[in-house]
Design a protein around this motif. Structure first.
Motif, short mmCIF file in Angstrom:
data_model
loop_
_atom_site.label_atom_id
_atom_site.label_comp_id
_atom_site.label_asym_id
_atom_site.label_seq_id
_atom_site.Cartn_x
_atom_site.Cartn_y
_atom_site.Cartn_z
N CYS A 167 0.85 -1.20 0.00
CA CYS A 167 0.00 0.00 0.00
C CYS A 167 0.89 1.25 0.00
O CYS A 167 0.61 2.22 -0.72
CB CYS A 167 -0.92 0.02 1.21
SG CYS A 167 -2.37 -1.05 1.07
N LYS A 168 1.96 1.21 0.78
CA LYS A 168 2.86 2.37 0.85
C LYS A 168 3.55 2.61 -0.48
O LYS A 168 3.72 3.75 -0.91
CB LYS A 168 3.88 2.18 1.97
CG LYS A 168 3.25 2.32 3.33
CD LYS A 168 4.27 2.34 4.44
CE LYS A 168 3.56 2.61 5.76
NZ LYS A 168 4.11 1.87 6.88
N ILE A 169 3.93 1.53 -1.16
CA ILE A 169 4.53 1.66 -2.50
C ILE A 169 3.50 2.25 -3.47
O ILE A 169 3.80 3.17 -4.23
CB ILE A 169 5.09 0.30 -2.98
CG1 ILE A 169 6.39 -0.01 -2.22
CG2 ILE A 169 5.32 0.31 -4.49
CD1 ILE A 169 6.98 -1.38 -2.49
N ALA A 170 2.26 1.73 -3.40
CA ALA A 170 1.20 2.21 -4.30
C ALA A 170 0.91 3.69 -4.08
O ALA A 170 0.63 4.44 -5.01
CB ALA A 170 -0.07 1.39 -4.10
N GLN A 171 1.03 4.13 -2.82
CA GLN A 171 0.76 5.54 -2.49
C GLN A 171 2.03 6.41 -2.57
O GLN A 171 2.00 7.58 -2.18
CB GLN A 171 0.15 5.62 -1.10
CG GLN A 171 -1.29 5.10 -1.07
CD GLN A 171 -1.70 4.54 0.29
OE1 GLN A 171 -1.07 4.86 1.30
NE2 GLN A 171 -2.71 3.70 0.31
N LYS A 172 3.14 5.80 -3.02
CA LYS A 172 4.43 6.50 -3.18
C LYS A 172 4.98 7.01 -1.85
O LYS A 172 5.75 7.96 -1.81
CB LYS A 172 4.31 7.67 -4.18
CG LYS A 172 3.60 7.34 -5.48
CD LYS A 172 4.51 6.61 -6.43
CE LYS A 172 3.81 6.06 -7.66
NZ LYS A 172 3.17 6.99 -8.52
N GLU A 173 4.60 6.33 -0.77
CA GLU A 173 5.19 6.66 0.54
C GLU A 173 6.49 5.91 0.72
O GLU A 173 7.31 6.26 1.57
CB GLU A 173 4.21 6.29 1.67
CG GLU A 173 3.01 7.22 1.73
CD GLU A 173 1.92 6.68 2.65
OE1 GLU A 173 2.20 5.80 3.48
OE2 GLU A 173 0.77 7.13 2.50
N LEU A 174 6.64 4.82 -0.04
CA LEU A 174 7.89 4.06 -0.08
C LEU A 174 8.34 4.07 -1.53
O LEU A 174 7.53 3.91 -2.44
CB LEU A 174 7.63 2.61 0.32
CG LEU A 174 7.95 2.13 1.73
CD1 LEU A 174 7.66 0.64 1.85
CD2 LEU A 174 9.40 2.41 2.09
N SER A 175 9.66 4.22 -1.76
CA SER A 175 10.11 4.30 -3.14
C SER A 175 10.26 2.91 -3.75
O SER A 175 10.52 1.92 -3.05
CB SER A 175 11.41 5.09 -3.23
OG SER A 175 12.44 4.32 -2.70
N SER A 176 10.06 2.86 -5.05
CA SER A 176 10.25 1.62 -5.81
C SER A 176 10.44 2.01 -7.26
O SER A 176 10.19 3.16 -7.64
CB SER A 176 9.02 0.71 -5.67
OG SER A 176 7.94 1.28 -6.37
N GLU A 177 10.91 1.04 -8.06
CA GLU A 177 11.08 1.33 -9.50
C GLU A 177 9.79 0.96 -10.21
O GLU A 177 9.56 -0.20 -10.59
CB GLU A 177 12.28 0.55 -10.06
CG GLU A 177 12.64 1.00 -11.46
CD GLU A 177 13.77 0.19 -12.08
OE1 GLU A 177 14.54 -0.47 -11.34
OE2 GLU A 177 13.86 0.20 -13.32
N VAL A 178 8.94 1.95 -10.39
CA VAL A 178 7.63 1.72 -11.00
C VAL A 178 7.81 1.56 -12.52
O VAL A 178 8.49 2.34 -13.17
CB VAL A 178 6.67 2.91 -10.70
CG1 VAL A 178 5.36 2.75 -11.44
CG2 VAL A 178 6.42 3.00 -9.19
N VAL A 179 7.20 0.49 -13.07
CA VAL A 179 7.34 0.23 -14.51
C VAL A 179 6.00 0.29 -15.24
O VAL A 179 5.96 0.21 -16.47
CB VAL A 179 8.04 -1.13 -14.75
CG1 VAL A 179 9.51 -1.06 -14.37
CG2 VAL A 179 7.36 -2.27 -14.00
N TYR A 180 4.91 0.43 -14.49
CA TYR A 180 3.58 0.49 -15.11
C TYR A 180 2.64 1.08 -14.07
O TYR A 180 2.75 0.75 -12.88
CB TYR A 180 3.11 -0.93 -15.46
CG TYR A 180 1.71 -1.02 -16.04
CD1 TYR A 180 1.50 -1.09 -17.42
CD2 TYR A 180 0.59 -1.07 -15.20
CE1 TYR A 180 0.22 -1.19 -17.94
CE2 TYR A 180 -0.69 -1.18 -15.73
CZ TYR A 180 -0.87 -1.24 -17.09
OH TYR A 180 -2.13 -1.35 -17.62
N GLU A 181 1.74 1.94 -14.51
CA GLU A 181 0.77 2.49 -13.55
C GLU A 181 -0.48 2.96 -14.25
O GLU A 181 -0.43 3.63 -15.29
CB GLU A 181 1.40 3.66 -12.77
CG GLU A 181 0.46 4.20 -11.70
CD GLU A 181 1.13 5.16 -10.71
OE1 GLU A 181 2.27 5.58 -10.97
OE2 GLU A 181 0.48 5.48 -9.70
N THR A 182 -1.63 2.58 -13.68
CA THR A 182 -2.91 3.13 -14.10
C THR A 182 -3.64 3.55 -12.82
O THR A 182 -3.07 3.48 -11.73
CB THR A 182 -3.77 2.08 -14.85
OG1 THR A 182 -4.01 0.98 -13.98
CG2 THR A 182 -3.09 1.60 -16.12
#
Ligand code: 5GP
Ligand code: ZN
Length: 115
Positions: free
Chosen positions: A7-22
């Protein structure tokens, strides 16, 4: 959900290498990859696992997850070579993060059966 890392990754509260998003789905590279391509595709909404997926999510969400996988397979040039999609479910299924996710694995020959 407050203490859920995905949930934190989805809300950008935790960083990650996002490769796709809708609006409803996000995909990011696994922090501990076990294959050259190892991407996690998740719904932004907190759903614990496949076993907690209701009928309407099954109809509405799963096609969106598979749209993401389709696009990522093409982006990662896996369509001809082959790949694996896995959703570990529950304790004996090997699930360690209790937010529904699909592993997209590719770029090497997979073994069967998995451990
Ligand atoms: P599971 O074992 O539940 O099927 O998969 C959870 C996956 O999430 C594991 O492959 C693990 O490496 C990955 N993971 C756990 N924490 C993080 C994190 O904070 N960021 C990213 N990108 N991946 C994570
Ligand atoms: Zn969550």
């Amino acid at each position: 959900m407050d203490d859920c890392i995905f949930c934190k990754i989805a809300q950008k509260e935790l960083s990650s290498e996002v490769v796709y998003e809708t609006k409803d789905v996000i995909a990011f590279r696994d922090v501990a990859p076990v294959a050259p391509t190892h991407i996690l595709v998740i719904p932004k909404e907190h759903i614990q696992s496949l076993s907690q997926l209701g009928q309407s999510e099954r109809s509405n969400l799963l096609p969106k997850i598979y749209d993401a996988i389709d696009e990522l397979v093409k982006k990662e040039s896996l369509d001809d070579k082959g790949y694996r999609v896995v959703s570990n479910t529950g304790k004996e299924g090997g699930q360690t993060v209790n937010h529904l996710h699909f592993h997209l694995l590719g770029g090497r020959s997979m073994q069967w059966p998995p451990g």
